[in-house]
Design a protein around this motif. Structure first.
Motif, PDB file in Angstrom:
ATOM      1  N   LEU A  29      33.375  57.105  50.882  1.00 38.53           N
ATOM      2  CA  LEU A  29      33.535  56.723  49.489  1.00 38.53           C
ATOM      3  C   LEU A  29      35.007  56.489  49.183  1.00 38.53           C
ATOM      4  O   LEU A  29      35.852  57.331  49.527  1.00 38.53           O
ATOM      5  N   ASP A  30      35.316  55.354  48.575  1.00 39.46           N
ATOM      6  CA  ASP A  30      36.632  55.016  48.046  1.00 39.46           C
ATOM      7  C   ASP A  30      37.617  54.544  49.116  1.00 39.46           C
ATOM      8  O   ASP A  30      38.321  53.573  48.913  1.00 39.46           O
ATOM      9  N   GLU A  31      37.702  55.239  50.264  1.00 41.20           N
ATOM     10  CA  GLU A  31      38.623  54.853  51.327  1.00 41.20           C
ATOM     11  C   GLU A  31      37.881  54.752  52.649  1.00 41.20           C
ATOM     12  O   GLU A  31      36.914  55.482  52.891  1.00 41.20           O
ATOM     13  N   GLU A  49      36.408  46.462  44.652  1.00 40.37           N
ATOM     14  CA  GLU A  49      37.121  45.233  44.997  1.00 40.37           C
ATOM     15  C   GLU A  49      38.619  45.435  44.768  1.00 40.37           C
ATOM     16  O   GLU A  49      39.201  44.976  43.790  1.00 40.37           O
ATOM     17  N   ASN A  50      39.241  46.157  45.715  1.00 37.65           N
ATOM     18  CA  ASN A  50      40.661  46.479  45.582  1.00 37.65           C
ATOM     19  C   ASN A  50      41.539  45.238  45.508  1.00 37.65           C
ATOM     20  O   ASN A  50      42.452  45.150  44.677  1.00 37.65           O
ATOM     21  N   GLU A  51      41.301  44.298  46.391  1.00 41.95           N
ATOM     22  CA  GLU A  51      42.138  43.103  46.454  1.00 41.95           C
ATOM     23  C   GLU A  51      42.055  42.315  45.149  1.00 41.95           C
ATOM     24  O   GLU A  51      43.075  41.890  44.603  1.00 41.95           O
ATOM     25  N   SER A 107      46.417  48.484  51.651  1.00 40.42           N
ATOM     26  CA  SER A 107      46.506  47.158  52.274  1.00 40.42           C
ATOM     27  C   SER A 107      45.822  46.099  51.417  1.00 40.42           C
ATOM     28  O   SER A 107      46.344  44.989  51.235  1.00 40.42           O
ATOM     29  N   GLU A 108      44.648  46.440  50.876  1.00 37.33           N
ATOM     30  CA  GLU A 108      43.899  45.465  50.086  1.00 37.33           C
ATOM     31  C   GLU A 108      44.594  45.162  48.761  1.00 37.33           C
ATOM     32  O   GLU A 108      44.641  44.005  48.322  1.00 37.33           O
ATOM     33  N   GLU A 152      50.099  39.999  46.728  1.00 35.18           N
ATOM     34  CA  GLU A 152      50.758  38.901  47.436  1.00 35.18           C
ATOM     35  C   GLU A 152      50.060  37.572  47.178  1.00 35.18           C
ATOM     36  O   GLU A 152      50.718  36.533  47.057  1.00 35.18           O
ATOM     37  N   ARG A 153      48.737  37.589  47.070  1.00 37.82           N
ATOM     38  CA  ARG A 153      47.996  36.347  46.809  1.00 37.82           C
ATOM     39  C   ARG A 153      48.382  35.768  45.445  1.00 37.82           C
ATOM     40  O   ARG A 153      48.614  34.559  45.305  1.00 37.82           O
ATOM     41  N   ALA A 154      48.436  36.632  44.434  1.00 36.03           N
ATOM     42  CA  ALA A 154      48.796  36.150  43.099  1.00 36.03           C
ATOM     43  C   ALA A 154      50.229  35.634  43.070  1.00 36.03           C
ATOM     44  O   ALA A 154      50.513  34.592  42.455  1.00 36.03           O
ATOM     45  N   MET A 155      51.135  36.339  43.724  1.00 36.62           N
ATOM     46  CA  MET A 155      52.529  35.902  43.758  1.00 36.62           C
ATOM     47  C   MET A 155      52.667  34.576  44.489  1.00 36.62           C
ATOM     48  O   MET A 155      53.391  33.674  44.048  1.00 36.62           O
ATOM     49  N   ASP A 156      51.953  34.449  45.606  1.00 40.07           N
ATOM     50  CA  ASP A 156      52.025  33.211  46.391  1.00 40.07           C
ATOM     51  C   ASP A 156      51.476  32.025  45.598  1.00 40.07           C
ATOM     52  O   ASP A 156      52.061  30.935  45.617  1.00 40.07           O
ATOM     53  N   GLU A 157      50.362  32.224  44.902  1.00 40.50           N
ATOM     54  CA  GLU A 157      49.783  31.145  44.102  1.00 40.50           C
ATOM     55  C   GLU A 157      50.748  30.665  43.020  1.00 40.50           C
ATOM     56  O   GLU A 157      50.758  29.479  42.660  1.00 40.50           O
ATOM     57  N   ALA A 158      51.551  31.598  42.506  1.00 40.66           N
ATOM     58  CA  ALA A 158      52.499  31.252  41.451  1.00 40.66           C
ATOM     59  C   ALA A 158      53.833  30.778  42.015  1.00 40.66           C
ATOM     60  O   ALA A 158      54.746  30.440  41.241  1.00 40.66           O
TER      61      ALA A 158
END
Length: 336
Positions: free
Chosen positions: A144-146, A159-161, A192-193, A199-205
């Protein structure tokens, strides 16, 4: 102390009928069930749990391993597991490990010794292979959780990411370009997630992720405060911070007050969890809400399926949501 035979005599049925009724192994007319229930109540009958265990092969108890029961996140998860277990007649033996590997091993040993029917495992430290080796032979386990890599048991995560992505996008849409992230121990799945979502949000921007603004340590208030002090002493310093737990966010708030920086006037802040205190702090914390009660209920359901030797989903991912309060400032606009 009343016996099963006493209950049978009072209800006018055979001891076998009472035994099978109590073990849900027989369908009886409502009138007969009512007589047995009335006899149990009148005589204050309590089943012999040892005898029941010998006849059914089950303890009707599970073990719940939690890193820290004082942490509201884990306390709420534990309460949800206990409520679901109680509905199915299961007791819960809880172990608060304080992140101590020896305590985690002791809790797993209780499953090996058949003191419980199953185990729901929560950890907040990366595994070096020890936990995986101990858990791998067992099927009546839910993570659970991890995650603990290398164990083939059902898992219940969020949905951590996506959560970190939503939080970072919220900061970017508020006009922030200099954004730091403070999170838990390296090599932990959630860390990590959530870093990947950031990083995904920063990269998109088209925004850079500055290595000195990615601080990984512990999901704790003390680490949040120490990491924030490091960031606030840097030049330039970020205008916004994603704290990957609400406990970390509390530490950030402590640091800002210590050095006289206003939140959100000079530093915007987003947490992760939506603990009950998140809306009570000053300012009320914008954060990512995890469905904690649903996580606990789902974990027990997956474990019950394992105990009853029925199919259980190998991986369950529950959605998260952004809860907007008052800790994020729009650049060049009023507080929001």
């Amino acid at each position: 102390m009343a016996t099963l035979s006493d209950v049978a005599e009072e209800a006018g049925v055979s001891p076998t009928a009472v035994s099978r009724y109590l073990n849900n192994r027989i369908e009886l007319p409502q009138a007969t069930r009512d007589r047995i229930d009335a006899a149990i109540a009148k005589l204050n009958y309590r089943p012999n749990l040892l005898a029941k265990r010998l006849s059914t092969g089950k303890t009707e108890a599970i073990s719940l391993v939690t890193p820290e029961i004082a942490n509201p996140f884990f306390a709420e998860l534990a309460a949800a597991v206990e409520a679901a277990a109680q509905q199915h007649g299961y007791a819960v033996y809880m172990s608060s490990t304080q992140g101590d590997r020896a305590r985690e091993i002791d809790a797993i040993q209780r499953l090996q010794d058949q003191h419980v029917d199953g185990l729901i495992m929560m950890t907040n430290q990366p595994d070096d292979g020890t936990l995986a080796g101990l858990l791998d032979p067992h099927h009546n386990v839910v993570l659970l959780d991890e995650d603990i890599p290398g164990v083939s048991v059902p898992r219940v995560f969020v949905e951590n990411e996506q959560g970190a992505y939503l939080a970072t996008r919220h900061l970017i849409e508020a006009g922030h370009r200099d954004i730091a992230i403070i999170s838990g121990p390296p090599r932990l799945m959630s860390v990590s997630e959530r870093l990947a979502g950031f990083e995904r949000a920063m990269d998109e921007a088209g925004l850079p992720v500055r290595p000195g603004w990615v601080l990984l340590g512990q999901y704790s208030r003390d680490y949040g405060r120490a990491a924030a002090m490091q960031l606030l002493g840097s030049a330039p310093r970020p205008t916004a911070v994603l704290a990957c737990s609400d406990y970390i966010a509390i530490g950030v708030l402590q640091a800002t007050r210590q050095v006289g920086i206003d939140v959100p006037g000079e530093l915007s802040l987003v947490g992760f969890d939506d603990m009950p205190f998140a809306e009570l702090v000053d300012p009320p914390l914008t954060t990512i809400r995890q469905p904690i009660a649903e996580m606990g209920r789902m974990a027990f359901e997956r474990l019950l399926a394992q105990i009853n030797k029925t199919d259980a989903e190998p991986l369950t991912r529950l959605p998260v949501s952004l809860i907007i309060r008052k800790s994020v400032r729009k650049i060049g606009a009023a507080h929001s």
